[in-house]
Motif scaffolding. Structure first.
Motif, short mmCIF file in Angstrom:
data_model
loop_
_atom_site.label_atom_id
_atom_site.label_comp_id
_atom_site.label_asym_id
_atom_site.label_seq_id
_atom_site.Cartn_x
_atom_site.Cartn_y
_atom_site.Cartn_z
N LEU A 96 -31.28 -24.08 -34.03
CA LEU A 96 -31.75 -23.73 -35.36
C LEU A 96 -32.15 -22.26 -35.43
O LEU A 96 -31.81 -21.56 -36.41
N LEU A 97 -32.80 -21.76 -34.40
CA LEU A 97 -33.20 -20.36 -34.37
C LEU A 97 -31.98 -19.44 -34.36
O LEU A 97 -31.91 -18.48 -35.14
N GLU A 98 -31.02 -19.72 -33.48
CA GLU A 98 -29.82 -18.88 -33.41
C GLU A 98 -29.06 -18.89 -34.73
O GLU A 98 -28.60 -17.84 -35.20
N ALA A 99 -28.91 -20.05 -35.32
CA ALA A 99 -28.18 -20.15 -36.59
C ALA A 99 -28.93 -19.43 -37.71
O ALA A 99 -28.32 -18.70 -38.51
N ILE B 69 -10.40 -15.55 -41.79
CA ILE B 69 -11.04 -15.21 -40.53
C ILE B 69 -11.53 -16.52 -39.91
O ILE B 69 -12.16 -17.32 -40.59
N GLU B 70 -11.21 -16.73 -38.64
CA GLU B 70 -11.70 -17.90 -37.92
C GLU B 70 -12.71 -17.43 -36.89
O GLU B 70 -12.39 -16.61 -36.03
N GLU B 71 -13.93 -17.94 -37.01
CA GLU B 71 -15.01 -17.55 -36.10
C GLU B 71 -15.94 -18.73 -35.90
O GLU B 71 -16.49 -19.25 -36.86
N GLU B 72 -16.13 -19.13 -34.66
CA GLU B 72 -16.90 -20.33 -34.35
C GLU B 72 -18.42 -20.16 -34.46
O GLU B 72 -19.11 -21.11 -34.78
N LYS B 73 -18.95 -18.97 -34.18
CA LYS B 73 -20.41 -18.83 -34.18
C LYS B 73 -20.91 -17.49 -34.71
O LYS B 73 -21.85 -17.46 -35.50
N ASP C 68 -16.70 -21.84 -44.80
CA ASP C 68 -16.41 -23.27 -44.77
C ASP C 68 -16.24 -23.70 -43.32
O ASP C 68 -15.24 -23.35 -42.71
N CYS C 69 -17.13 -24.42 -42.70
CA CYS C 69 -18.31 -24.97 -43.31
C CYS C 69 -19.49 -24.88 -42.36
O CYS C 69 -19.30 -24.78 -41.16
N MET D 131 -22.64 -25.49 -37.30
CA MET D 131 -23.82 -26.00 -36.60
C MET D 131 -23.43 -26.88 -35.41
O MET D 131 -24.13 -26.91 -34.40
N ASN D 132 -22.33 -27.58 -35.55
CA ASN D 132 -21.81 -28.40 -34.46
C ASN D 132 -21.59 -27.53 -33.21
O ASN D 132 -21.87 -27.97 -32.09
N ASN D 133 -21.12 -26.32 -33.41
CA ASN D 133 -20.86 -25.42 -32.29
C ASN D 133 -22.16 -25.03 -31.57
O ASN D 133 -22.22 -25.03 -30.34
N PHE D 134 -23.21 -24.72 -32.33
CA PHE D 134 -24.51 -24.43 -31.72
C PHE D 134 -25.08 -25.66 -31.03
O PHE D 134 -25.59 -25.58 -29.92
N PHE D 135 -24.99 -26.80 -31.70
CA PHE D 135 -25.54 -28.05 -31.21
C PHE D 135 -24.99 -28.39 -29.82
O PHE D 135 -25.74 -28.70 -28.89
#
Length: 174
Positions: free
Chosen positions: A99-102, A59-63, A78-79, A84-88
């Motif tokens: 940080l809150l969303e993650a 499964i590929e999912e960015e967020k 993974d990983c 976190m890069n996607n949220f950032f």
């Protein structure tokens, strides 16, 4: 069960995690979080895909990882660093929001009745970043790693391809 696997870039984290998952389950789920941002990165992702056999459900999912039901499964995520890069980048300079969303997304994930093997990078071992953006991301990554490690039953640090268990509440070692 939550098993966090951390270490430096190219330390062997993903291979260790994949072998562990297959030793525990004949049909694990591979939850990939990376966006493809250039050709070199796309090729690196392809190497990861080719290494996995047909026994994996990918499964590929960015967020939004919690939109999937993993009940009864063993999931290799993974990983965290690429996730976190996607949220950032989506949240601009609002690191608290990232940080809150993650954290909220992880809480939803961890409430599912399944087993987790989670790969992340230990960026703090690489020295002080040379710019403000990299420093902000390192701080964010360190915070989410701590958040997961506190919830994890097991934490393994990979150094030069070798595992060093640093937490195991299942055996009483912390």
């Amino acid at each position: 069960m939550i098993h966090l696997i951390t270490g430096g870039q190219r330390s062997g984290k993903s291979i260790f995690a994949e072998e562990l998952a297959l030793s525990l389950n004949s049909k694990p789920v591979y939850l990939a979080t990376s966006r493809i941002w250039d050709e070199a990165h796309r090729q690196r992702i392809e190497v990861h895909k080719q290494r996995r056999g047909s026994q994996w459900t990918s499964i590929e999912e960015e967020k939004f990882l919690s939109k999937y039901n993993f009940t009864g499964k063993l999931v290799l995520l993974d990983c965290i660093t690429l996730w976190m890069n996607n949220f950032f980048f989506d949240n601009g300079e609002d690191d608290k929001k990232s940080l809150l969303e993650a954290s909220e997304e992880l809480d939803k994930l961890f409430s599912q009745d399944c087993d987790w093997i989670i790969v992340t990078n230990e960026l703090g071992l690489g020295g002080h970043p040379g710019n403000k953006i990299a420093m902000r991301f390192n701080d964010l990554q360190g915070s989410i790693n701590q958040y997961i490690a506190k919830k994890a039953d097991r934490v393994t640090l990979i150094i030069s391809g070798l595992p060093l268990e640093i937490k195991n509440t299942l055996s009483g070692k912390q």
